[in-house]
Enzyme design. Structure first.
Site, PDB file in Angstrom:
ATOM      1  CD  GLN A 150      -2.901   1.185   2.361  1.00 45.18           C
ATOM      2  OE1 GLN A 150      -2.763   0.408   3.309  1.00 45.18           O
ATOM      3  NE2 GLN A 150      -3.889   2.055   2.274  1.00 45.18           N
ATOM      4  CG  HIS A 208      -6.463   2.299  -3.286  1.00 44.53           C
ATOM      5  ND1 HIS A 208      -5.783   2.892  -2.238  1.00 44.53           N
ATOM      6  CD2 HIS A 208      -5.573   1.520  -3.930  1.00 44.53           C
ATOM      7  CE1 HIS A 208      -4.525   2.484  -2.258  1.00 44.53           C
ATOM      8  NE2 HIS A 208      -4.369   1.644  -3.268  1.00 44.53           N
TER       9      HIS A 208
HETATM   10  P1  AMP Z   1      -1.329   1.066  -3.664  1.00 43.08           P
HETATM   11  O1  AMP Z   1       0.124   0.815  -3.948  1.00 43.08           O
HETATM   12  O2  AMP Z   1      -2.168  -0.162  -3.551  1.00 43.08           O
HETATM   13  O3  AMP Z   1      -1.468   1.995  -2.460  1.00 43.08           O
HETATM   14  O4  AMP Z   1      -1.887   1.813  -4.930  1.00 43.08           O
HETATM   15  C1  AMP Z   1      -1.854   3.204  -5.102  1.00 43.08           C
HETATM   16  C2  AMP Z   1      -2.082   3.447  -6.554  1.00 43.08           C
HETATM   17  O5  AMP Z   1      -2.447   4.795  -6.733  1.00 43.08           O
HETATM   18  C3  AMP Z   1      -0.841   3.204  -7.423  1.00 43.08           C
HETATM   19  O6  AMP Z   1      -1.119   2.128  -8.323  1.00 43.08           O
HETATM   20  C4  AMP Z   1      -0.643   4.542  -8.141  1.00 43.08           C
HETATM   21  O7  AMP Z   1      -0.296   4.383  -9.496  1.00 43.08           O
HETATM   22  C5  AMP Z   1      -2.000   5.196  -7.999  1.00 43.08           C
HETATM   23  N1  AMP Z   1      -1.997   6.646  -8.020  1.00 43.08           N
HETATM   24  C6  AMP Z   1      -1.218   7.472  -7.286  1.00 43.08           C
HETATM   25  N2  AMP Z   1      -1.523   8.760  -7.559  1.00 43.08           N
HETATM   26  C7  AMP Z   1      -2.519   8.735  -8.477  1.00 43.08           C
HETATM   27  C8  AMP Z   1      -3.272   9.742  -9.165  1.00 43.08           C
HETATM   28  N3  AMP Z   1      -3.056  11.043  -8.964  1.00 43.08           N
HETATM   29  N4  AMP Z   1      -4.224   9.347 -10.046  1.00 43.08           N
HETATM   30  C9  AMP Z   1      -4.463   8.043 -10.260  1.00 43.08           C
HETATM   31  N5  AMP Z   1      -3.787   7.059  -9.649  1.00 43.08           N
HETATM   32  C10 AMP Z   1      -2.823   7.387  -8.771  1.00 43.08           C
END
Ligand code: AMP
Ligand code: ZN
Length: 145
Positions: free
Chosen positions: A99, A105
């Site tokens: 995460q 999410h």
């Molecule tokens: P996690 O590693 O499960 O916390 O996933 C977070 C996700 O958020 C990652 O896959 C990122 O690519 C995505 N992310 C971060 N900033 C943004 C943004 N501004 N718009 C869309 N996705 C994002």
């Protein structure tokens, strides 16, 4: 539903419209938008519109509001491209579990082939376990309810 925001949270900023996103669906409870990384094409995030850091912070009503939308959004992603053959649904909790954004999410990750840009590994450790090891773990979890 009452929405609580964290002013320092990037997904709260997306929900409030302070940061742009490629939104594919939203209602009172959730927003779904393209993950900026596009691990595979169509990689979509579903977020509750209220700030909760991780799965442990959901109450039953929020969980119902958010998770009941997942099949509908999954169908839309799947039906958006005939090349999509499968879909991994993933929810990371804690740094050790990958995460990186601490607004909970759910990842919807379309799969095209078994050698596309997403993979998962579950090692089979069952040979190291005996009945006592299984029941100790079983009882440790059961006792938490
Ligand atoms: P996690 O590693 O499960 O916390 O996933 C977070 C996700 O958020 C990652 O896959 C990122 O690519 C995505 N992310 C971060 N900033 C943004 C943004 N501004 N718009 C869309 N996705 C994002
Ligand atoms: Zn947030």
């Amino acid at each position: 539903m009452i929405h609580n925001y964290d002013d320092d949270c990037i997904f709260c900023k997306i929900i409030k419209g302070e940061i742009p996103s490629y939104t594919v669906y939203e209602d009172d409870d959730v927003k779904a938008f393209l993950d900026i990384s596009q691990g595979t094409p169509g990689h979509t995030l579903v977020v509750p519109k209220t700030h909760v850091p991780d799965i442990y912070a959901y109450d039953a009503d929020l969980a119902a509001a958010v998770f009941s939308k997942i099949p509908m959004i999954a169908r839309a992603v799947k039906n958006s491209n005939p090349e999509i053959k499968g879909l991994n649904i993933l929810n990371n909790n804690g740094k050790v579990a990958y995460q990186s954004v601490f607004h909970s999410h759910i990842h919807l990750i379309p799969r095209y082939t078994d050698h596309d840009d997403f993979g998962m590994r579950f090692k089979d450790n069952s040979s190291k376990y005996d009945e006592k090891a299984y029941t100790d773990i079983q009882n440790a979890i059961k006792s938490q309810f």
